[in-house]
Scaffold this motif. Structure first.
Motif, PDB file in Angstrom:
ATOM      1  N   ASP A 468       8.857  22.691  42.755  1.00 48.64           N
ATOM      2  CA  ASP A 468       9.544  21.221  42.812  1.00 48.64           C
ATOM      3  C   ASP A 468       8.954  20.489  41.579  1.00 48.64           C
ATOM      4  O   ASP A 468       7.902  20.242  41.238  1.00 48.64           O
ATOM      5  CB  ASP A 468       8.804  20.637  44.123  1.00 48.64           C
ATOM      6  CG  ASP A 468       9.712  19.404  44.236  1.00 48.64           C
ATOM      7  OD1 ASP A 468      10.237  18.751  43.460  1.00 48.64           O
ATOM      8  OD2 ASP A 468       9.430  18.929  45.364  1.00 48.64           O
ATOM      9  N   GLU A 471       6.122  17.874  42.649  1.00 51.41           N
ATOM     10  CA  GLU A 471       4.857  18.521  42.665  1.00 51.41           C
ATOM     11  C   GLU A 471       4.190  18.674  41.313  1.00 51.41           C
ATOM     12  O   GLU A 471       2.951  18.850  41.143  1.00 51.41           O
ATOM     13  CB  GLU A 471       4.847  19.829  43.744  1.00 51.41           C
ATOM     14  CG  GLU A 471       3.501  20.158  44.202  1.00 51.41           C
ATOM     15  CD  GLU A 471       2.821  18.999  44.746  1.00 51.41           C
ATOM     16  OE1 GLU A 471       1.634  18.599  44.437  1.00 51.41           O
ATOM     17  OE2 GLU A 471       3.439  18.571  45.617  1.00 51.41           O
ATOM     18  N   ASN A 474       2.585  15.747  40.112  1.00 51.26           N
ATOM     19  CA  ASN A 474       1.488  15.627  40.792  1.00 51.26           C
ATOM     20  C   ASN A 474       0.189  16.139  39.916  1.00 51.26           C
ATOM     21  O   ASN A 474      -0.752  15.738  39.932  1.00 51.26           O
ATOM     22  CB  ASN A 474       1.566  15.786  42.300  1.00 51.26           C
ATOM     23  CG  ASN A 474       2.393  14.937  42.806  1.00 51.26           C
ATOM     24  OD1 ASN A 474       2.470  13.663  42.531  1.00 51.26           O
ATOM     25  ND2 ASN A 474       2.922  15.055  44.041  1.00 51.26           N
ATOM     26  N   GLN A 475       0.575  17.522  39.961  1.00 48.23           N
ATOM     27  CA  GLN A 475      -0.555  18.529  39.429  1.00 48.23           C
ATOM     28  C   GLN A 475      -0.946  18.296  38.033  1.00 48.23           C
ATOM     29  O   GLN A 475      -2.006  18.246  37.596  1.00 48.23           O
ATOM     30  CB  GLN A 475      -0.175  20.018  39.621  1.00 48.23           C
ATOM     31  CG  GLN A 475      -0.029  20.276  41.176  1.00 48.23           C
ATOM     32  CD  GLN A 475      -0.931  19.879  41.908  1.00 48.23           C
ATOM     33  OE1 GLN A 475      -2.343  20.275  41.728  1.00 48.23           O
ATOM     34  NE2 GLN A 475      -0.883  19.200  43.289  1.00 48.23           N
ATOM     35  N   LEU A 671      -3.128  21.662  43.994  1.00 45.82           N
ATOM     36  CA  LEU A 671      -2.697  23.111  44.344  1.00 45.82           C
ATOM     37  C   LEU A 671      -2.827  23.834  42.926  1.00 45.82           C
ATOM     38  O   LEU A 671      -2.327  23.886  42.048  1.00 45.82           O
ATOM     39  CB  LEU A 671      -0.957  22.781  44.352  1.00 45.82           C
ATOM     40  CG  LEU A 671      -0.747  22.063  45.439  1.00 45.82           C
ATOM     41  CD1 LEU A 671       0.860  21.716  45.415  1.00 45.82           C
ATOM     42  CD2 LEU A 671      -1.269  22.481  46.824  1.00 45.82           C
TER      43      LEU A 671
END
Length: 701
Positions: A468, A471, A474-475, A671
């Protein structure tokens, strides 16, 4: 009452006894008759026996009759007692009624007396109330008079304080002005006026700067912060400590100032600020540290005001929080222990990451592709068919675009693509190339080798389409903030990142620049490796959504990395791919490019950074560019050995602004799968990427 109850009980018992005796007599007669008939008494002897028995029964009857007579007599006597008891009872009732009437009369009399007493008390209370009211009025009048006197006294005191303060300020100002004029006449200081009309040091000798630093009459926090950050550019830490110690010795110990004077506290607070914020200076220089400890131990009055917690364990105990901040090491990004990815000439085969889904890039070679409904069916290495679901775009995902007006499509903007997909940070890294290798950082290496005879499974390579975009953003932000937050202020001084030994002087700035170049090469590789046209358009659109998520996270460094990738020569020439995107993606693409445009020295991006709320990650190249420009603005040392301090103050303002954004971090859950995908990705080189770009859209002849 008890006698009456006992009498009634006795009568009942007597009746029961009589009834029992009569019943027993009848039973005895009946038995006698039965016996005679049964015995068949016919002879004399039998009759005599029978008569004896009858006589015995008669005796018993007589005894029973006597008992009954006794009980009747006893009952009669108890009846007399009961009558006497009833008589006594009626007399008691009569006496009680008489006593009750007498008691009621007595209570009424007592009540009347109580009412009279209360009336007397009420009269006394009313009199006391009137007296108190008079006293209250008098007290209020006295209070008003006292308040008036106090108000007058306060006004007089304020006038005296204001007069004394004005006189003191004028005296200090006149002394400061005379001192400044003397210093300026001697050529030791040059003053200028700021926008508010206040005098500001433009240039001065190091000694005068330290005097100004410890001068209680002209305390300036901005001056303190700027000096303590930049003094290493024109003097050593040992020289600064020596000058501060001389100030203390001459003006406090040997002068007229005592250890309670403002000058004394200014010197002590300056030392405290240095220790609290730049402990590395003492930690890395044993001689300087010993000199500081010796200075504090030899002067007891200094040690009283420098808190023991700011010293290290060798002397006094250092404040744990300060130690953690000052001694924080850059994050160690430890790579997974898998076999690293290999790439040679764009070949994607080899030992790669293992995954349960099928790569979108391998669809054109391993199976049939069906892009209907956003799904692709492909064959896997095991011969089984798996499904990969693409991300479905909605209008809501594009509703939060950058706050910039949309421009024409990039094909018509006339923007010149960069010569390579290397992210430039100011003028410092212009023209520099970093080999596109998997991102690595110092940390424990994996020395283990696979067991002999055990074949390693061949897994496909993860791609941008496997995750995604939100995500991924975010990472990436999580990784980049870890790199960003450990950049030290001293790494910006004297353009340390441009020196030959930059890895030693500015290790964290170099590290984040290397990381940015890795990200740029990664993004470029993800686009050009998609040989299928529709998949390439999908990657391009997903990358724009990824950039939008970075903007929501205020990761402006990441946005700049994406724009550098999209403006690289390998991607800029893919005009058919960009033209095939939906209009909303083209609008988003243009707004992103305008946001990070370097027009007017990144004016739009600067405004966006200044209006954003932390946490955020700024683009370091803006501040590095400012410092490069500032370095060329005037000399560091002017005539007469004066330090061009106004230049260093401007330098400190840039660095301290950058430092403010390091204080608040993100609340993002890491993650490892996505982070390892980004870190371990082995991108194409510039030449390889350009060849793949030409393969995607061949050049027209």
């Amino acid at each position: 009452m008890d006698l009456i109850l006992m009498n009634e009980t006795f009568q009942e018992r007597c009746k029961e006894s009589l009834y029992q005796l009569i019943e027993e007599k009848q039973i005895a007669l009946h038995k006698n008759n039965l016996l005679e008939s049964a015995a068949g008494i016919n002879d004399k002897e039998g009759g005599e026996n029978f008569l004896d028995q009858i006589q015995y029964l008669q005796d018993e009857n007589e005894q029973a009759a006597a008992t009954i007579s006794y009980l009747k007599a006893y009952q009669k006597s108890h009846s007399d007692e009961l009558a006497e008891l009833n008589r006594l009872r009626s007399e008691v009732i009569t006496l009680k009624s008489k006593n009750k009437f007498a008691n009621e009369s007595s209570e009424e009399e007592q009540l009347q007396n109580t009412i009279e007493d209360l009336q007397k008390r009420l009269t006394e209370i009313s009199a006391e109330k009137l007296a108190l009211e008079e006293r209250v009025k008098l007290a209020e009048k006295l209070k008003s008079m006292v308040e008036e006197e106090n108000e007058q006294l306060r006004e007089d005191i304020q006038k005296i304080q204001s007069s004394m303060k004005t006189e003191m300020i004028n005296k200090i100002s006149s002394e400061r002005a005379a001192k400044d004029e003397q210093d300026e006449d001697s050529g030791a200081v040059i003053f200028v006026q700021d926008e508010s009309g206040n005098k500001q040091i433009k240039a001065a000798t190091p000694k005068k700067l330290v005097e100004r630093l410890t001068d209680y009459s002209s305390y300036d926090n901005q001056f303190l912060q700027a000096f303590m950050l930049t003094f290493r550019c024109f003097m050593t830490t040992g020289e600064l400590l020596e000058l501060i110690m001389n100030q203390y010795t001459k003006k406090v110990k040997e002068g007229t100032n005592n250890n309670q004077s403002p000058l004394y506290f200014r010197i002590v607070n300056t030392l405290k600020f240095w220790i609290d914020n730049y402990w590395d200076d003492f930690e890395s220089d044993k001689e300087l540290y010993e000199k500081l400890v010796n200075f504090i131990e030899n002067f007891d009055d200094v040690s009283k005001h420098i808190n023991e917690k700011v010293m290290p364990p060798e002397g006094l105990n250092i404040n744990t929080k300060i130690k953690q901040i000052c001694k924080a090491n850059p994050p160690k990004i430890i790579l997974p222990k898998d076999i690293p990815l290999k790439r040679s000439g764009g070949n994607t085969t080899g030992n790669e990451l293992k995954t349960s889904t099928t790569s979108a890039s391998s669809a054109t070679n391993t199976g049939k592709t069906d892009l209907n409904d956003g799904k692709m069916n492909t064959g896997s290495s095991s011969g089984k068919e798996t499904n990969t679901t693409f991300y479905n775009y909605t209008d809501e995902e594009l509703s939060n675009e950058p706050n910039t007006s949309s421009t024409n499509a990039s094909q018509n903007t006339g923007t010149t693509p960069s010569s390579g997909n290397i992210l430039k940070t100011g003028d410092a890294t212009a023209g520099s190339n970093v080999d596109p290798t998997p991102w690595k950082d110092t940390g424990p290496e994996d020395d283990t080798e696979p067991s002999v005879g055990i074949s390693q499974p061949v897994a496909r390579r993860l791609t941008f389409l496997d995750f995604d975009p939100v995500e991924i953003a975010n990472q990436l932000t999580y990784i980049e903030f870890d790199l960003f937050k450990v950049i030290k202020k001293e790494e910006f001084l004297d353009l340390a990142w441009m020196k030959d030994n930059k890895e030693e002087l500015a290790p964290n700035l170099c590290k984040i620049a290397q990381w940015s170049n890795h990200v740029v090469h990664w993004l470029v590789s993800e686009i050009v490796l998609q040989e299928n046209f529709k998949l390439r358009v999908t990657v391009f659109e997903r990358m724009l959504l990824f950039t939008q998520s970075l903007l929501k996270l205020n990761n402006f460094n990441g946005v700049k990395e994406v724009s550098a990738a999209l403006q690289s020569s390998s991607i800029y020439r893919l005009k058919k791919t960009k033209k095939a995107m939906a209009s909303k993606f083209l609008k988003l693409y243009d707004s992103i490019l305008k946001l990070v445009s370097n027009e007017l020295n990144f004016k739009t991006l600067r405004t966006k950074i200044h209006t954003a709320d932390p946490p955020l990650i700024p683009f370091p190249g803006i501040y590095q560019g400012d410092l490069v420009f500032l370095d060329s603005w005037g000399k560091n040392i002017l005539e007469g050995g004066l330090i061009n301090f106004i230049k260093y103050q401007k330098m400190a303002s840039y660095i301290l602004e950058f430092n403010t954004y390091q204080r608040k971090g993100y609340n993002i859950k890491p993650l490892p799968e996505i982070q390892n995908y980004i870190k371990r990705y082995e991108p194409l080189s510039d030449d390889e990427a350009y060849k793949y770009s030409q393969k995607c859209e061949p050049k027209k002849i």
